[in-house]
Design a protein around this motif. Sequence first.
Motif, mmCIF file in Angstrom:
data_model
loop_
_atom_site.group_PDB
_atom_site.id
_atom_site.type_symbol
_atom_site.label_atom_id
_atom_site.label_comp_id
_atom_site.label_asym_id
_atom_site.label_seq_id
_atom_site.Cartn_x
_atom_site.Cartn_y
_atom_site.Cartn_z
ATOM 1 N N ASP A 1 16.025 25.773 -7.204
ATOM 2 C CA ASP A 1 16.022 27.149 -6.686
ATOM 3 C C ASP A 1 14.634 27.562 -6.230
ATOM 4 O OD1 ASP A 1 18.718 27.366 -7.184
ATOM 5 O OD2 ASP A 1 18.461 28.322 -9.160
ATOM 6 N N VAL A 2 13.611 27.169 -7.000
ATOM 7 C CA VAL A 2 12.234 27.514 -6.616
ATOM 8 C C VAL A 2 11.859 26.848 -5.307
ATOM 9 C CG1 VAL A 2 9.813 27.275 -7.275
ATOM 10 C CG2 VAL A 2 11.506 27.971 -8.973
ATOM 11 N N LEU A 3 12.206 25.557 -5.177
ATOM 12 C CA LEU A 3 11.870 24.836 -3.949
ATOM 13 C C LEU A 3 12.657 25.361 -2.752
ATOM 14 C CD1 LEU A 3 11.668 21.199 -5.391
ATOM 15 C CD2 LEU A 3 9.760 22.657 -4.716
ATOM 16 N N ARG B 1 21.722 19.569 -21.399
ATOM 17 C CA ARG B 1 22.005 20.905 -20.861
ATOM 18 C C ARG B 1 20.711 21.587 -20.431
ATOM 19 N NH1 ARG B 1 23.938 22.820 -25.046
ATOM 20 N NH2 ARG B 1 26.042 21.970 -24.782
ATOM 21 N N GLU B 2 19.683 21.441 -21.224
ATOM 22 C CA GLU B 2 18.402 22.052 -20.878
ATOM 23 C C GLU B 2 17.768 21.364 -19.676
ATOM 24 O OE1 GLU B 2 17.122 24.788 -22.076
ATOM 25 O OE2 GLU B 2 18.907 25.030 -23.346
ATOM 26 N N ILE B 3 17.916 20.025 -19.600
ATOM 27 C CA ILE B 3 17.379 19.302 -18.440
ATOM 28 C C ILE B 3 18.066 19.769 -17.163
ATOM 29 C CG2 ILE B 3 17.238 17.037 -17.337
ATOM 30 C CD1 ILE B 3 16.826 15.850 -20.132
ATOM 31 N N ALA B 4 19.401 19.879 -17.232
ATOM 32 C CA ALA B 4 20.154 20.344 -16.050
ATOM 33 C C ALA B 4 19.737 21.750 -15.659
ATOM 34 C CB ALA B 4 21.648 20.283 -16.341
ATOM 35 N N ARG B 5 19.537 22.607 -16.672
ATOM 36 C CA ARG B 5 19.123 23.968 -16.374
ATOM 37 C C ARG B 5 17.734 23.991 -15.738
ATOM 38 N NH1 ARG B 5 19.734 25.927 -21.073
ATOM 39 N NH2 ARG B 5 21.879 26.648 -20.754
ATOM 40 N N GLY B 6 16.850 23.115 -16.244
ATOM 41 C CA GLY B 6 15.511 23.043 -15.660
ATOM 42 C C GLY B 6 15.532 22.533 -14.233
ATOM 43 N N LEU B 7 16.375 21.508 -13.988
ATOM 44 C CA LEU B 7 16.489 20.988 -12.626
ATOM 45 C C LEU B 7 17.040 22.054 -11.670
ATOM 46 C CD1 LEU B 7 17.860 17.397 -13.354
ATOM 47 C CD2 LEU B 7 15.541 18.015 -12.616
ATOM 48 N N GLU B 8 18.021 22.777 -12.159
ATOM 49 C CA GLU B 8 18.602 23.834 -11.322
ATOM 50 C C GLU B 8 17.562 24.885 -10.966
ATOM 51 O OE1 GLU B 8 22.330 27.049 -11.510
ATOM 52 O OE2 GLU B 8 21.787 25.811 -13.254
ATOM 53 N N GLU B 9 16.744 25.266 -11.936
ATOM 54 C CA GLU B 9 15.695 26.248 -11.673
ATOM 55 C C GLU B 9 14.655 25.705 -10.706
ATOM 56 O OE1 GLU B 9 14.209 27.292 -15.475
ATOM 57 O OE2 GLU B 9 15.980 28.476 -16.056
ATOM 58 N N SER B 10 14.324 24.381 -10.870
ATOM 59 C CA SER B 10 13.337 23.765 -9.969
ATOM 60 C C SER B 10 13.844 23.746 -8.535
ATOM 61 C CB SER B 10 13.028 22.346 -10.447
ATOM 62 O OG SER B 10 12.472 22.358 -11.730
ATOM 63 N N ARG C 1 13.486 28.367 -2.254
ATOM 64 C CA ARG C 1 12.882 29.623 -1.814
ATOM 65 C C ARG C 1 11.651 29.424 -0.939
ATOM 66 N NH1 ARG C 1 14.442 31.510 -7.070
ATOM 67 N NH2 ARG C 1 12.349 31.108 -7.911
ATOM 68 N N VAL C 2 11.033 28.231 -0.994
ATOM 69 C CA VAL C 2 9.852 27.966 -0.145
ATOM 70 C C VAL C 2 10.236 27.126 1.070
ATOM 71 C CG1 VAL C 2 8.244 28.169 -2.050
ATOM 72 C CG2 VAL C 2 9.244 25.944 -1.519
ATOM 73 N N GLY C 3 11.530 27.010 1.375
ATOM 74 C CA GLY C 3 11.971 26.347 2.584
ATOM 75 C C GLY C 3 12.314 24.888 2.438
ATOM 76 N N ILE C 4 12.398 24.364 1.241
ATOM 77 C CA ILE C 4 12.774 22.965 1.016
ATOM 78 C C ILE C 4 14.243 22.937 0.639
ATOM 79 C CG2 ILE C 4 12.357 20.895 -0.366
ATOM 80 C CD1 ILE C 4 9.517 21.875 -0.803
ATOM 81 N N ASN C 5 15.018 22.102 1.396
ATOM 82 C CA ASN C 5 16.453 22.070 1.121
ATOM 83 C C ASN C 5 16.749 21.327 -0.176
ATOM 84 O OD1 ASN C 5 16.432 19.301 1.673
ATOM 85 N ND2 ASN C 5 16.840 19.634 3.839
ATOM 86 N N SER C 6 18.012 21.339 -0.598
ATOM 87 C CA SER C 6 18.407 20.784 -1.896
ATOM 88 C C SER C 6 18.183 19.285 -1.975
ATOM 89 C CB SER C 6 19.886 21.105 -2.158
ATOM 90 O OG SER C 6 20.078 22.492 -2.211
ATOM 91 N N GLN C 7 18.462 18.562 -0.882
ATOM 92 C CA GLN C 7 18.283 17.107 -0.896
ATOM 93 C C GLN C 7 16.814 16.755 -1.068
ATOM 94 O OE1 GLN C 7 20.054 15.632 2.678
ATOM 95 N NE2 GLN C 7 22.179 16.081 2.009
ATOM 96 N N GLU C 8 15.962 17.402 -0.291
ATOM 97 C CA GLU C 8 14.527 17.120 -0.410
ATOM 98 C C GLU C 8 13.996 17.541 -1.784
ATOM 99 O OE1 GLU C 8 13.077 19.327 2.858
ATOM 100 O OE2 GLU C 8 13.415 17.727 4.342
ATOM 101 N N ALA C 9 14.508 18.658 -2.264
ATOM 102 C CA ALA C 9 14.063 19.109 -3.590
ATOM 103 C C ALA C 9 14.458 18.111 -4.665
ATOM 104 C CB ALA C 9 14.652 20.491 -3.903
ATOM 105 N N SER C 10 15.677 17.586 -4.594
ATOM 106 C CA SER C 10 16.135 16.604 -5.577
ATOM 107 C C SER C 10 15.277 15.350 -5.520
ATOM 108 C CB SER C 10 17.607 16.263 -5.324
ATOM 109 O OG SER C 10 18.412 17.401 -5.435
ATOM 110 N N ALA C 11 14.977 14.905 -4.275
ATOM 111 C CA ALA C 11 14.128 13.720 -4.150
ATOM 112 C C ALA C 11 12.750 13.958 -4.727
ATOM 113 C CB ALA C 11 14.030 13.325 -2.673
ATOM 114 N N LEU C 12 12.186 15.140 -4.440
ATOM 115 C CA LEU C 12 10.858 15.461 -4.971
ATOM 116 C C LEU C 12 10.859 15.491 -6.496
ATOM 117 C CD1 LEU C 12 7.933 16.291 -4.448
ATOM 118 C CD2 LEU C 12 8.714 18.672 -4.258
ATOM 119 N N ILE C 13 11.894 16.046 -7.089
ATOM 120 C CA ILE C 13 11.984 16.125 -8.567
ATOM 121 C C ILE C 13 12.079 14.735 -9.176
ATOM 122 C CG2 ILE C 13 13.451 16.874 -10.468
ATOM 123 C CD1 ILE C 13 14.141 19.343 -8.776
#
Length: 307
Positions: free
Chosen positions: A231-233, A220-229, A235-247
């Motif tokens: 959201d941060v990405l 649950r904490e990992i999922a919450r951390g990923l969700e926050e990450s 906000r700087v113009g990186i879409n969800s797919q790219e953000a997931s790949a980066l994570i």
Amino acid sequence: MSILSIPIIILCLFIFISLFFIVKQQTAVIVERFGKFQSIRQSGLQLKIPLVDRIAGRLSLKIQQLDVIIETKTLDDVFVRLKVSVQYKVIKEKVYDAFYKLDYPHEQITSYVFDVVRAEVPKMKLDDVFVKKDDIALAVKAELNDAMSDYGFDIIKTLVTDIDPDAQVKQAMNRINASEREKIAAQFEGDAARILIVEKAKAEAESKRLQGQGIADQRREIARGLEESVDVLNRVGINSQEASALIVVTQHYDTLQAIGSETNTNLILLPNSPQAGSNMLNDMVASFTASNQIGEAMKNTNKKKED
């Protein structure tokens, strides 16, 4: 002084000495005159007529004890030896009866003890003899008091001080007692083992429950951390797919760094080549692109069907 006077002086001295006698404390002395009872003398300095009176006997007024051993059979046909201790004394007011009515008081008391014990014990089982030994002692005392009081004796107390069954019976009783104790010990050991098993099972169940709860909390904490990450990405113009790949790539390299910090580890991460991170990223981007294309195609198909 003539020769004849010496025997006279000795005779007079003997008569004078025979005139007195001493009676000890707690003792009674029977004095007879010409073979007939004359008096009973108590403790102290006493006087008697020489050549006329004589001391017929002395009786102790102290409490005495007589131990009688009797062998008899119980109701369940077990031979047993009993030791009965009888405490008695001569009644001060009945010294005459105690001296003249009974020659052998010990034998008389022993006979009554034998008679009572052999009448009472055969009515009881062996176990009851041990339990009711006081009843046997009271029966002996009651019988002796009725019989011996006429002879000037008072029965103070009777005690059954020892009960000794046959040797083979004692061995059998010891085996029975040992078996009973072993049975009880086995029951306690079984109960203890059962309790240990139950408690161990409870502890394991609780451990599994807590472990599952910990894993759930961790995920649950990992999922919450990923969700926050993400959201941060975003906000700087990186879409969800790219953000997931980066994570994913970041976690991959974090895992490699953690493994490298351990000096004695045999863990191998697959794939583990230097280009593994970029390959993984390309694969993920390609899969995300393909999934988007498939999704757009399905939307267009559904729209044409609706038109």
